[in-house]
Design a protein around this motif. Sequence first.
Motif, mmCIF file in Angstrom:
data_model
loop_
_atom_site.group_PDB
_atom_site.id
_atom_site.type_symbol
_atom_site.label_atom_id
_atom_site.label_comp_id
_atom_site.label_asym_id
_atom_site.label_seq_id
_atom_site.Cartn_x
_atom_site.Cartn_y
_atom_site.Cartn_z
ATOM 1 N N LYS A 10 16.808 -38.392 -1.792
ATOM 2 C CA LYS A 10 16.836 -38.547 -3.247
ATOM 3 C C LYS A 10 16.263 -37.306 -3.927
ATOM 4 O O LYS A 10 16.800 -36.841 -4.942
ATOM 5 C CB LYS A 10 16.031 -39.793 -3.622
ATOM 6 C CG LYS A 10 16.173 -40.240 -5.034
ATOM 7 C CD LYS A 10 15.439 -41.558 -5.217
ATOM 8 C CE LYS A 10 15.518 -42.025 -6.647
ATOM 9 N NZ LYS A 10 14.821 -43.302 -6.838
ATOM 10 N N ALA A 11 15.201 -36.741 -3.356
ATOM 11 C CA ALA A 11 14.602 -35.517 -3.910
ATOM 12 C C ALA A 11 15.565 -34.343 -3.797
ATOM 13 O O ALA A 11 15.668 -33.530 -4.717
ATOM 14 C CB ALA A 11 13.292 -35.205 -3.194
ATOM 15 N N VAL A 12 16.293 -34.244 -2.686
ATOM 16 C CA VAL A 12 17.266 -33.158 -2.510
ATOM 17 C C VAL A 12 18.356 -33.259 -3.566
ATOM 18 O O VAL A 12 18.722 -32.275 -4.207
ATOM 19 C CB VAL A 12 17.887 -33.191 -1.093
ATOM 20 C CG1 VAL A 12 19.087 -32.259 -0.994
ATOM 21 C CG2 VAL A 12 16.849 -32.826 -0.046
ATOM 22 N N ILE A 13 18.861 -34.452 -3.776
ATOM 23 C CA ILE A 13 19.934 -34.649 -4.749
ATOM 24 C C ILE A 13 19.424 -34.401 -6.173
ATOM 25 O O ILE A 13 20.123 -33.813 -6.997
ATOM 26 C CB ILE A 13 20.526 -36.065 -4.604
ATOM 27 C CG1 ILE A 13 21.277 -36.153 -3.282
ATOM 28 C CG2 ILE A 13 21.427 -36.423 -5.777
ATOM 29 C CD1 ILE A 13 21.704 -37.537 -2.890
ATOM 30 N N ARG A 14 18.204 -34.790 -6.441
ATOM 31 C CA ARG A 14 17.669 -34.670 -7.794
ATOM 32 C C ARG A 14 17.235 -33.251 -8.153
ATOM 33 O O ARG A 14 17.536 -32.756 -9.232
ATOM 34 C CB ARG A 14 16.485 -35.616 -7.939
ATOM 35 C CG ARG A 14 15.944 -35.682 -9.315
ATOM 36 C CD ARG A 14 14.888 -36.737 -9.414
ATOM 37 N NE ARG A 14 14.596 -37.005 -10.797
ATOM 38 C CZ ARG A 14 13.713 -37.888 -11.195
ATOM 39 N NH1 ARG A 14 13.064 -38.600 -10.313
ATOM 40 N NH2 ARG A 14 13.498 -38.077 -12.468
ATOM 41 N N TYR A 15 16.503 -32.583 -7.264
ATOM 42 C CA TYR A 15 15.889 -31.303 -7.613
ATOM 43 C C TYR A 15 16.662 -30.073 -7.145
ATOM 44 O O TYR A 15 16.569 -29.022 -7.744
ATOM 45 C CB TYR A 15 14.454 -31.250 -7.087
ATOM 46 C CG TYR A 15 13.598 -32.350 -7.656
ATOM 47 C CD1 TYR A 15 13.326 -32.411 -9.017
ATOM 48 C CD2 TYR A 15 13.080 -33.344 -6.844
ATOM 49 C CE1 TYR A 15 12.552 -33.423 -9.546
ATOM 50 C CE2 TYR A 15 12.300 -34.366 -7.366
ATOM 51 C CZ TYR A 15 12.045 -34.399 -8.715
ATOM 52 O OH TYR A 15 11.288 -35.402 -9.248
ATOM 53 N N LYS A 16 17.354 -30.141 -6.045
ATOM 54 C CA LYS A 16 18.216 -29.084 -5.499
ATOM 55 C C LYS A 16 17.487 -27.817 -5.029
ATOM 56 O O LYS A 16 17.792 -27.298 -3.988
ATOM 57 C CB LYS A 16 19.334 -28.720 -6.465
ATOM 58 C CG LYS A 16 20.305 -29.854 -6.692
ATOM 59 C CD LYS A 16 21.384 -29.476 -7.654
ATOM 60 C CE LYS A 16 22.380 -30.552 -7.946
ATOM 61 N NZ LYS A 16 21.981 -31.894 -8.090
ATOM 62 N N VAL A 54 19.306 -26.518 -1.755
ATOM 63 C CA VAL A 54 19.399 -27.393 -0.595
ATOM 64 C C VAL A 54 20.423 -28.485 -0.886
ATOM 65 O O VAL A 54 20.482 -29.012 -1.995
ATOM 66 C CB VAL A 54 18.029 -28.033 -0.278
ATOM 67 C CG1 VAL A 54 18.098 -28.911 0.955
ATOM 68 C CG2 VAL A 54 16.962 -26.973 -0.130
ATOM 69 N N SER A 55 21.213 -28.833 0.119
ATOM 70 C CA SER A 55 22.145 -29.956 -0.004
ATOM 71 C C SER A 55 22.154 -30.735 1.302
ATOM 72 O O SER A 55 21.722 -30.237 2.338
ATOM 73 C CB SER A 55 23.548 -29.470 -0.369
ATOM 74 O OG SER A 55 24.055 -28.641 0.648
ATOM 75 N N LEU A 56 22.645 -31.955 1.232
ATOM 76 C CA LEU A 56 22.718 -32.816 2.412
ATOM 77 C C LEU A 56 24.026 -32.576 3.149
ATOM 78 O O LEU A 56 25.062 -32.383 2.517
ATOM 79 C CB LEU A 56 22.639 -34.287 1.993
ATOM 80 C CG LEU A 56 21.445 -34.712 1.151
ATOM 81 C CD1 LEU A 56 21.600 -36.159 0.722
ATOM 82 C CD2 LEU A 56 20.150 -34.515 1.903
ATOM 83 N N GLN A 57 23.966 -32.628 4.479
ATOM 84 C CA GLN A 57 25.205 -32.577 5.240
ATOM 85 C C GLN A 57 25.957 -33.884 5.035
ATOM 86 O O GLN A 57 25.397 -34.894 4.618
ATOM 87 C CB GLN A 57 24.907 -32.352 6.728
ATOM 88 C CG GLN A 57 24.410 -30.968 7.027
ATOM 89 C CD GLN A 57 24.170 -30.744 8.517
ATOM 90 O OE1 GLN A 57 24.426 -31.606 9.345
ATOM 91 N NE2 GLN A 57 23.666 -29.565 8.849
ATOM 92 N N THR A 58 27.240 -33.866 5.328
ATOM 93 C CA THR A 58 28.113 -34.997 5.026
ATOM 94 C C THR A 58 27.627 -36.310 5.629
ATOM 95 O O THR A 58 27.578 -37.335 4.940
ATOM 96 C CB THR A 58 29.545 -34.706 5.509
ATOM 97 O OG1 THR A 58 29.975 -33.463 4.947
ATOM 98 C CG2 THR A 58 30.506 -35.803 5.089
ATOM 99 N N ASP A 59 27.258 -36.303 6.903
ATOM 100 C CA ASP A 59 26.830 -37.558 7.529
ATOM 101 C C ASP A 59 25.521 -38.089 6.933
ATOM 102 O O ASP A 59 25.343 -39.302 6.791
ATOM 103 C CB ASP A 59 26.736 -37.430 9.043
ATOM 104 C CG ASP A 59 25.820 -36.306 9.500
ATOM 105 O OD1 ASP A 59 25.564 -35.393 8.709
ATOM 106 O OD2 ASP A 59 25.380 -36.346 10.667
#
Length: 104
Positions: A10-16, A54-59
């Motif tokens: 959630k932090a990765v998606i929110r703050y980047k 930063v972003s999340l990998q697909t899985d």
Amino acid sequence: MTKQQYKLCKAVIRYKNLDKILKKTKISGYIKFQENLSYKLNFSDSNMDSKTIVSLQTDLQEAYETYRARIIDTWITRGLALSALLISMLALLSEIGILRLPQG
């Protein structure tokens, strides 16, 4: 996915930005951050500074969305169950005469 991993995603998606994510999650470094998310992160560069995105990998993104949907479904179900319980209690109290509701 654990609650801790969910919060990190959630932090990765929110703050980047890496520095903002580390500051908000109170994790000491990007390696520790990666360990917590099983090394399933993408970084925009290798500098690991304030400009690193930063972003999340697909899985990991799919696991996050599945976990989030499950949480939402759980709370909706609990809300509906609580509403049904309250309506049932009001009906019971009205039926036995403790609660005087207007009769239609």
